[in-house]
Design an enzyme around this catalytic site. Structure first.
Site, PDB file in Angstrom:
ATOM      1  N   ASP A   1      20.635  -5.860 -52.931  1.00 40.31           N
ATOM      2  CA  ASP A   1      21.570  -4.762 -52.658  1.00 40.31           C
ATOM      3  C   ASP A   1      21.270  -3.603 -53.609  1.00 40.31           C
ATOM      4  OD1 ASP A   1      23.753  -3.115 -52.210  1.00 40.31           O
ATOM      5  OD2 ASP A   1      25.176  -4.416 -53.263  1.00 40.31           O
TER       6      ASP A   1
ATOM      7  N   ASN B   1      22.741  -0.364 -53.373  1.00 38.85           N
ATOM      8  CA  ASN B   1      23.825   0.603 -53.571  1.00 38.85           C
ATOM      9  C   ASN B   1      25.138  -0.049 -53.982  1.00 38.85           C
ATOM     10  OD1 ASN B   1      24.443  -0.635 -51.183  1.00 38.85           O
ATOM     11  ND2 ASN B   1      24.669   1.245 -49.976  1.00 38.85           N
TER      12      ASN B   1
ATOM     13  N   ASP C   1      27.208  -2.239 -52.655  1.00 37.31           N
ATOM     14  CA  ASP C   1      28.333  -2.442 -51.735  1.00 37.31           C
ATOM     15  C   ASP C   1      28.463  -3.909 -51.350  1.00 37.31           C
ATOM     16  OD1 ASP C   1      26.149  -2.810 -50.085  1.00 37.31           O
ATOM     17  OD2 ASP C   1      26.786  -1.370 -48.551  1.00 37.31           O
TER      18      ASP C   1
ATOM     19  N   ASP D   1      20.049  -4.446 -48.481  1.00 42.78           N
ATOM     20  CA  ASP D   1      19.643  -3.294 -47.679  1.00 42.78           C
ATOM     21  C   ASP D   1      18.141  -3.048 -47.793  1.00 42.78           C
ATOM     22  OD1 ASP D   1      19.436  -2.028 -50.245  1.00 42.78           O
ATOM     23  OD2 ASP D   1      21.567  -1.524 -50.128  1.00 42.78           O
TER      24      ASP D   1
ATOM     25  N   ASP E   1      12.222  -8.552 -35.777  1.00 50.92           N
ATOM     26  CA  ASP E   1      12.754  -9.346 -34.685  1.00 50.92           C
ATOM     27  C   ASP E   1      12.887  -8.487 -33.441  1.00 50.92           C
ATOM     28  OD1 ASP E   1      13.771 -12.115 -34.283  1.00 50.92           O
ATOM     29  OD2 ASP E   1      14.332 -11.879 -36.385  1.00 50.92           O
TER      30      ASP E   1
ATOM     31  N   ASP F   1      12.733 -13.270 -30.457  1.00 50.76           N
ATOM     32  CA  ASP F   1      13.835 -14.221 -30.498  1.00 50.76           C
ATOM     33  C   ASP F   1      14.053 -14.857 -29.123  1.00 50.76           C
ATOM     34  OD1 ASP F   1      16.258 -15.253 -31.975  1.00 50.76           O
ATOM     35  OD2 ASP F   1      17.275 -14.206 -30.326  1.00 50.76           O
TER      36      ASP F   1
ATOM     37  N   GLU G   1       9.707 -17.402 -30.720  1.00 47.84           N
ATOM     38  CA  GLU G   1      10.623 -18.490 -31.035  1.00 47.84           C
ATOM     39  C   GLU G   1      10.943 -19.181 -29.708  1.00 47.84           C
ATOM     40  OE1 GLU G   1      15.019 -19.227 -33.031  1.00 47.84           O
ATOM     41  OE2 GLU G   1      14.744 -17.762 -31.443  1.00 47.84           O
TER      42      GLU G   1
ATOM     43  N   HIS H   1      16.659 -18.345 -41.745  1.00 50.53           N
ATOM     44  CA  HIS H   1      18.061 -17.998 -41.966  1.00 50.53           C
ATOM     45  C   HIS H   1      19.023 -18.798 -41.086  1.00 50.53           C
ATOM     46  CE1 HIS H   1      16.802 -15.503 -38.553  1.00 50.53           C
ATOM     47  NE2 HIS H   1      18.057 -15.587 -38.156  1.00 50.53           N
ATOM     48  N   ASP H   2      18.501 -19.590 -40.143  1.00 50.37           N
ATOM     49  CA  ASP H   2      19.339 -20.366 -39.233  1.00 50.37           C
ATOM     50  C   ASP H   2      19.374 -21.849 -39.566  1.00 50.37           C
ATOM     51  OD1 ASP H   2      20.215 -18.283 -37.660  1.00 50.37           O
ATOM     52  OD2 ASP H   2      18.644 -18.500 -36.155  1.00 50.37           O
TER      53      ASP H   2
END
Length: 578
Positions: A25, A27, A29, A33, A102, A204, A260, A333-334
């Site tokens: 990150d 910034n 928040d 990013d 993706d 995907d 995929e 990530h899954d």
């Protein structure tokens, strides 16, 4: 089909998945990013990464964290601006690195302008961009198909009185690829990013875009999920649409494409990836990442043994040889963290993380490393109740099991905790500060408390760390034709603990020995290998002097015991006659 082993840059590359929301990150928040990714390019370059894979950063309401797209031509403001994206691509190219993104082609968000138009009336020109059908005679869904999330694949739209199809969540309506206008509009979106210099796509759910539009009832009703997959995966026009995609778009750029594709046979993988067919460059080897899933309910775990893993690897390494290409893929990530389901995230975390890195990087195929695997990150520790879970599939499953089937909530959570996608999405652990140097503010997801001893800073200059081993191995792989293109053969195939195999390419030969268990394993090599190991070199090992002692003992035909997850990598012996 003719066997082909043509060198290509994408076959020789190491790909690293950056999950933007959780990487860095810039910034403060609490959300990762694109400028954050930019700030870590030196780290990725030092690791030896050739290509980064960027999951969706397009505008999205985040029902599925970017896989529900509202604009195929923009950047989600959470992640930065188009100028940020262009700078990232430029900086990667300056480092002789590449980027793929993706490509989500099976569905859009229900907030996409196309779908807003489509649902506005039955005679809207965008109506046929999606699948709309009348209710069944009883007023219910048109058929019994089940979405990937476990609920009905149909959702009733009150305004027009018809149901729309969604293979995933209700906010992700499926696109109708039988409509040529859909295909033209998606081709246009693909070209937009490629014209700016992007280097390829990870597509995907690629084998789901062609469906049996007679919508026959599913008969496999025992499964909790995807019980209708025979009707919407590897469908009647899938090869036609992929070849069209290739001829209209991909063939005009120096790029590569990764599919995929779940529920595929090896013959189907050959059809998707053989160069002569002009469809995809590679398909991801997904099976290994699902080895502990109950086939009827992925949230339930089943036991697995090493022979099952050996069979999966042999199928992709031997049977696909020269007829197609694959991405060697164990986590993303899954999925749960790599050491959590194939290794040991407790006592033997370091040893098993090293072994799994060696395993992935010494197989043929383009390796996909997921962020944090190179430092041995583990599953999340904060998933106590369903309120702690952010991902939609786990939440739908929890509601279905507790509400429809009346199961005990805690028993359902026991299944969800080790398998929820959140396990892989905790912020990247850069150091041991409050938020692991991911952000200066509270992140969107809780940082794993073990960041105090599992972090990049701690491993950066440690010659015995997981990170250092990954760097060494990526460097070794890049210089080895045998590891890149060589033939694979499993040896000691009946051993319950040891996974050992050879890689051969002309006069270059390798032997990899992995103890895939939490127990010591007796190592007794076949005589024909021992004769050839005398002139070999132990290039890499995980247990220092002990590994060197084991190697000497094995060559001398003396008793040798591999420690839990101990790994040996030899180079230079002569391969067995075939």
């Amino acid at each position: 089909m003719k066997k082909i082993m043509k060198p290509e840059f994408w076959k020789e590359s190491v790909i690293y998945e950056v999950y933007p929301r959780s990487f860095k990150d810039s910034n403060n928040d609490g959300i990762g990013d694109i400028p954050g990714i930019l700030s870590k390019l030196d780290y990725l370059q030092d690791l030896g990464i050739d290509i980064i894979w960027l999951p969706p950063v397009y505008p999205s309401p985040n029902a599925d964290y970017g896989y529900d797209i509202t604009d195929h031509y923009g950047i989600n403001p959470e992640y930065g601006t188009m100028d940020d994206w262009k700078q990232l691509l430029h900086e990667l190219h300056e480092r002789n690195m590449r980027m793929i993104m993706d490509l989500v082609i099976n569905h859009t968000s229900d907030e996409h302008p196309w779908f807003k138009e489509s649902r506005s009336s039955r005679d809207n020109k965008y109506r046929d961009y999606y699948f709309w059908r009348d209710p069944a005679p009883d007023g219910g869904p048109p058929n019994n198909w089940t979405s990937f999330l476990g609920d009905s694949m149909w959702h009733l739209d009150e305004q027009t009185g018809q149901y729309y199809l969604h293979s995933y969540g209700i906010k992700q309506p499926d696109l109708n690829w039988d409509n040529p206008n859909v295909r033209k509009d998606m081709h246009r979106a693909m070209r937009f990013w490629l014209d700016m210099g992007m280097d390829g796509y990870r597509i995907d759910a690629v084998n789901s875009i062609s469906k049996d539009t007679s919508f026959p009832p599913a008969t496999d009703t025992e499964k909790m999920q995807a019980n209708s997959s025979e009707f919407y995966k590897n469908g009647p026009h899938i090869h036609e649409y992929l070849h069209e995609m290739y001829t209209e778009v991909f063939s005009h750029y120096n790029i590569f494409t990764t599919g995929e594709a779940s529920d595929v046979t090896l013959e189907e993988v050959k059809e998707y990836t053989h160069p002569a067919r002009e469809e995809l460059n590679m398909v991801l080897m997904i099976e290994a990442s699902k080895i502990c899933d109950d086939p009827k309910d992925m949230w339930k775990s089943k036991s697995w043994d090493l022979h099952e893993l050996k069979e999966i690897v042999a199928k992709w390494q031997k049977d696909l040889y020269g007829e197609g290409w694959m991405g060697t893929y164990l986590s993303n990530h899954d999925h749960p963290r790599l050491v959590a389901y194939l290794g040991d995230e407790g006592r033997y975390r370091v040893e098993s993380a090293k072994m799994l890195g060696i395993f992935q990087l010494t197989l043929r195929g383009t390796p996909y490393i997921y962020q944090g695997d190179e430092i041995g990150m583990t599953n999340a520790s904060h998933l106590h109740t369903i309120d702690d879970v952010t991902e939609q599939q786990a939440r739908v499953y929890y509601d279905l099991m507790t509400t429809k089937y009346g199961e005990d909530p805690e028993q359902v959570m026991k299944r969800i905790r080790p398998k929820a996608r959140d396990n892989a999405r905790t912020p990247m652990q850069w150091d041991d500060s409050q938020y692991a140097d991911f952000s200066a503010q509270k992140p969107w997801m809780q940082v794993n408390p073990n960041k105090e001893y599992i972090n990049v800073q701690r491993q950066e200059d440690d010659p015995d760390s997981i990170l250092t081993m990954y760097r060494k191995l990526i460097h070794i792989r890049r210089k080895s034709s045998a590891l890149l293109y060589g033939k694979y053969d499993c040896i000691m195939s009946e051993h319950d603990q040891i996974f050992a195999y050879t890689r051969e390419w002309h006069d270059e030969h390798w032997l990899i020995i992995l103890n895939f268990s939490r127990s010591e394993a007796e190592l007794q090599l076949p005589q024909e290998l021992i004769d050839r190991l005398e002139s070999s070199e132990l290039i890499l090992c995980t247990h220092g002097d002990h590994s060197r002692d084991v190697a000497r003992a094995a060559i001398s035909q003396q008793p040798a015991q591999l420690k839990p997850y101990e790994s040996l990598v030899f180079r230079g012996f002569s391969i067995l006659d075939q």
